[in-house]
Design a protein around this motif. Structure first.
Motif, PDB file in Angstrom:
ATOM      1  N   TYR A 128     103.902 -15.245 -82.660  1.00 49.68           N
ATOM      2  CA  TYR A 128     104.282 -16.654 -82.560  1.00 49.68           C
ATOM      3  C   TYR A 128     103.463 -17.298 -81.454  1.00 49.68           C
ATOM      4  CZ  TYR A 128     106.728 -20.960 -81.588  1.00 49.68           C
ATOM      5  OH  TYR A 128     107.011 -22.288 -81.378  1.00 49.68           O
ATOM      6  N   TYR A 129     102.754 -18.368 -81.815  1.00 54.55           N
ATOM      7  CA  TYR A 129     101.950 -19.095 -80.843  1.00 54.55           C
ATOM      8  C   TYR A 129     102.363 -20.562 -80.733  1.00 54.55           C
ATOM      9  CZ  TYR A 129      98.796 -15.099 -80.647  1.00 54.55           C
ATOM     10  OH  TYR A 129      98.263 -13.848 -80.451  1.00 54.55           O
ATOM     11  N   PHE A 130     102.605 -21.199 -81.861  1.00 59.13           N
ATOM     12  CA  PHE A 130     102.947 -22.621 -81.834  1.00 59.13           C
ATOM     13  C   PHE A 130     103.640 -22.998 -83.138  1.00 59.13           C
ATOM     14  CE2 PHE A 130      98.715 -22.420 -83.737  1.00 59.13           C
ATOM     15  CZ  PHE A 130      98.820 -23.270 -84.831  1.00 59.13           C
ATOM     16  N   SER A 131     104.161 -24.213 -83.186  1.00 63.50           N
ATOM     17  CA  SER A 131     104.758 -24.746 -84.407  1.00 63.50           C
ATOM     18  C   SER A 131     103.969 -25.974 -84.842  1.00 63.50           C
ATOM     19  CB  SER A 131     106.223 -25.117 -84.176  1.00 63.50           C
ATOM     20  OG  SER A 131     106.312 -26.235 -83.296  1.00 63.50           O
ATOM     21  N   SER A 132     104.268 -26.457 -86.034  1.00 62.63           N
ATOM     22  CA  SER A 132     103.650 -27.675 -86.528  1.00 62.63           C
ATOM     23  C   SER A 132     104.642 -28.378 -87.441  1.00 62.63           C
ATOM     24  CB  SER A 132     102.352 -27.363 -87.286  1.00 62.63           C
ATOM     25  OG  SER A 132     102.626 -26.571 -88.432  1.00 62.63           O
ATOM     26  N   ILE A 133     104.260 -29.539 -87.938  1.00 63.86           N
ATOM     27  CA  ILE A 133     105.113 -30.277 -88.866  1.00 63.86           C
ATOM     28  C   ILE A 133     104.394 -30.418 -90.198  1.00 63.86           C
ATOM     29  CG2 ILE A 133     106.315 -31.505 -87.032  1.00 63.86           C
ATOM     30  CD1 ILE A 133     104.611 -33.938 -87.595  1.00 63.86           C
ATOM     31  N   GLU A 134     105.164 -30.639 -91.245  1.00 66.09           N
ATOM     32  CA  GLU A 134     104.599 -30.739 -92.584  1.00 66.09           C
ATOM     33  C   GLU A 134     105.199 -31.946 -93.294  1.00 66.09           C
ATOM     34  OE1 GLU A 134     101.738 -28.961 -95.168  1.00 66.09           O
ATOM     35  OE2 GLU A 134     102.319 -28.529 -93.094  1.00 66.09           O
ATOM     36  N   GLY A 135     104.343 -32.630 -94.046  1.00 68.20           N
ATOM     37  CA  GLY A 135     104.781 -33.807 -94.780  1.00 68.20           C
ATOM     38  C   GLY A 135     104.404 -35.091 -94.060  1.00 68.20           C
ATOM     39  N   GLY A 136     104.772 -36.216 -94.667  1.00 68.02           N
ATOM     40  CA  GLY A 136     104.462 -37.503 -94.048  1.00 68.02           C
ATOM     41  C   GLY A 136     102.962 -37.703 -93.929  1.00 68.02           C
ATOM     42  N   GLY A 148      98.421 -27.252 -89.464  1.00 69.35           N
ATOM     43  CA  GLY A 148      99.654 -28.009 -89.687  1.00 69.35           C
ATOM     44  C   GLY A 148      99.557 -29.378 -89.058  1.00 69.35           C
ATOM     45  N   GLY A 149     100.665 -30.095 -89.080  1.00 68.32           N
ATOM     46  CA  GLY A 149     100.700 -31.452 -88.577  1.00 68.32           C
ATOM     47  C   GLY A 149     101.036 -31.519 -87.103  1.00 68.32           C
ATOM     48  N   ARG A 150     100.530 -32.555 -86.451  1.00 70.23           N
ATOM     49  CA  ARG A 150     100.740 -32.780 -85.025  1.00 70.23           C
ATOM     50  C   ARG A 150     102.141 -33.315 -84.771  1.00 70.23           C
ATOM     51  NH1 ARG A 150     101.420 -32.867 -80.206  1.00 70.23           N
ATOM     52  NH2 ARG A 150     100.206 -33.992 -78.633  1.00 70.23           N
ATOM     53  N   ASN A 151     102.867 -32.631 -83.870  1.00 75.13           N
ATOM     54  CA  ASN A 151     104.209 -33.043 -83.483  1.00 75.13           C
ATOM     55  C   ASN A 151     104.094 -33.896 -82.219  1.00 75.13           C
ATOM     56  OD1 ASN A 151     106.854 -33.251 -82.531  1.00 75.13           O
ATOM     57  ND2 ASN A 151     107.415 -31.221 -83.307  1.00 75.13           N
ATOM     58  N   PRO A 152     104.441 -35.187 -82.277  1.00 76.74           N
ATOM     59  CA  PRO A 152     104.243 -36.065 -81.111  1.00 76.74           C
ATOM     60  C   PRO A 152     105.132 -35.726 -79.924  1.00 76.74           C
ATOM     61  CG  PRO A 152     105.489 -37.204 -82.811  1.00 76.74           C
ATOM     62  CD  PRO A 152     105.013 -35.917 -83.425  1.00 76.74           C
ATOM     63  N   TYR A 153     106.120 -34.870 -80.104  1.00 72.76           N
ATOM     64  CA  TYR A 153     107.024 -34.515 -79.011  1.00 72.76           C
ATOM     65  C   TYR A 153     106.511 -33.349 -78.177  1.00 72.76           C
ATOM     66  CZ  TYR A 153     110.398 -37.461 -81.426  1.00 72.76           C
ATOM     67  OH  TYR A 153     111.037 -38.522 -82.021  1.00 72.76           O
ATOM     68  N   LEU A 154     105.403 -32.757 -78.571  1.00 74.41           N
ATOM     69  CA  LEU A 154     104.936 -31.534 -77.928  1.00 74.41           C
ATOM     70  C   LEU A 154     103.608 -31.728 -77.205  1.00 74.41           C
ATOM     71  CD1 LEU A 154     105.640 -28.959 -80.792  1.00 74.41           C
ATOM     72  CD2 LEU A 154     107.140 -29.600 -78.888  1.00 74.41           C
ATOM     73  N   LYS A 155     103.438 -30.962 -76.124  1.00 72.73           N
ATOM     74  CA  LYS A 155     102.147 -30.885 -75.454  1.00 72.73           C
ATOM     75  C   LYS A 155     101.243 -29.948 -76.248  1.00 72.73           C
ATOM     76  CE  LYS A 155     104.134 -31.474 -70.808  1.00 72.73           C
ATOM     77  NZ  LYS A 155     104.305 -30.846 -69.468  1.00 72.73           N
ATOM     78  N   ILE A 156      99.933 -30.101 -76.033  1.00 69.72           N
ATOM     79  CA  ILE A 156      98.990 -29.241 -76.743  1.00 69.72           C
ATOM     80  C   ILE A 156      98.030 -28.585 -75.751  1.00 69.72           C
ATOM     81  CG2 ILE A 156      99.101 -30.572 -78.872  1.00 69.72           C
ATOM     82  CD1 ILE A 156      96.415 -31.833 -78.116  1.00 69.72           C
TER      83      ILE A 156
END
Length: 291
Positions: A128-136, A148-156
């Motif tokens: 496990y390294y990171f998560s992402s978002i899907e859709g939209g 995956g998609g960029r989650n605006p609530y997270l640092k990168i």
């Protein structure tokens, strides 16, 4: 073999029948894995033998029902391998994946399904390294073989990997809810640019913070959610060439290696601040996460 997921493995296959090639190759791997488990148990019935999954933890981009389906479909490649390794058969998730790939069931030799059923793994190892978002209309990010998609609530990170400790707890719960076998976190870490100071020291508070917050969430999964977790090993102990980008400058280790992308360097080793921090974490069995 690290199970990257059907869609991720496709990057290694070519031609019109690439999808079918991956389905067939995966079947051979399942049979080989099951035979290895059976052999290991025959050598010593107390042996615990697991598989290794790369987890693309994914959230829906919005509350739209279509995004919930997109999220589920992103996770199917993970469950494809998990279902066969742990459950010992091709589930509806697997047969549905064949349809999505315009493929069909793999060719099998007589007895293959019996071997897979008998040679189920004892536990799941996963990275496990990171998560992402899907859709939209989410901005797409790339990270090694997972996108995956960029989650605006997270640092990168500098390489666009999203830092999301709670996602580790989410992943632990999802896997344990689905499979009810012990889990083992075998990879967790962040690639970063480390700077060697004039006195030779390497200060990497970002790595310490990343690991500390993920360990905290791991502890919550065990103590509050009753997840059966066998252990935790971060990636990695020493700097090496990044599998995702082929770079030395993307460093993961507790130990700095004097080697650079242009081939220069002495290969001398130096301990980073994170080395001393993690030594303390190990000595306290995770009880002391302080700086």
């Amino acid at each position: 073999m690290k199970d990257l997921g059907i869609k991720q493995v496709l990057i290694f296959a070519e031609g019109e029948d690439a999808n079918q090639t991956v389905v067939q190759a995966s079947h051979h791997m399942f049979v080989a894995s099951a035979k290895a488990v059976l052999a290991g148990h025959e050598i010593d019935p107390e042996n615990k033998i697991g598989c290794m999954l790369l987890v693309p933890e994914t959230y829906a981009a919005t509350c739209a029902p279509e995004d919930q389906i997109a999220m589920r479909e992103k996770m199917l490649s993970l469950y494809y391998y998990g279902d066969v390794h742990v459950r010992g058969y091709y589930s509806n998730t697997c047969t549905a994946m064949w349809k999505r790939l315009n493929a069909h069931a793999p060719e099998m030799e007589e007895g293959d399904l019996d071997i897979i059923k008998a040679g189920k793994v004892d536990y799941i190892g996963f990275s496990y390294y990171f998560s992402s978002i899907e859709g939209g209309n989410a901005e797409q990010i790339e990270g090694s073989v997972i996108s995956g998609g960029r989650n605006p609530y997270l640092k990168i990170t500098d390489w666009g990997w999203q830092i999301e400790p709670i996602g580790l707890r989410t992943t632990l719960n999802k896997l344990y809810d689905r499979y009810q076998v012990p889990l083992f976190i075998v990879e967790n870490g962040m690639g970063a640019r480390d700077v060697v100071e004039e006195d030779g020291s390497i200060h990497d508070p970002y790595r310490i913070e990343y690991l500390r917050e993920h360990i905290k969430e791991m502890i919550k999964a065990v103590e509050e959610d009753d997840v059966d977790l066998m252990g935790y090993t971060p990636w990695g102990c020493i700097d090496l060439v990044s599998a995702g980008t082929g770079e030395m400058r993307k460093r993961y280790g507790f130990i700095y290696v004097d080697k650079h992308d242009d081939g220069t360097g002495t290969l001398n080793r130096s301990r980073k601040d994170s080395f001393y921090w993690y030594k303390k974490v190990i000595a306290s069995n995770g009880a002391d996460l302080s700086d």
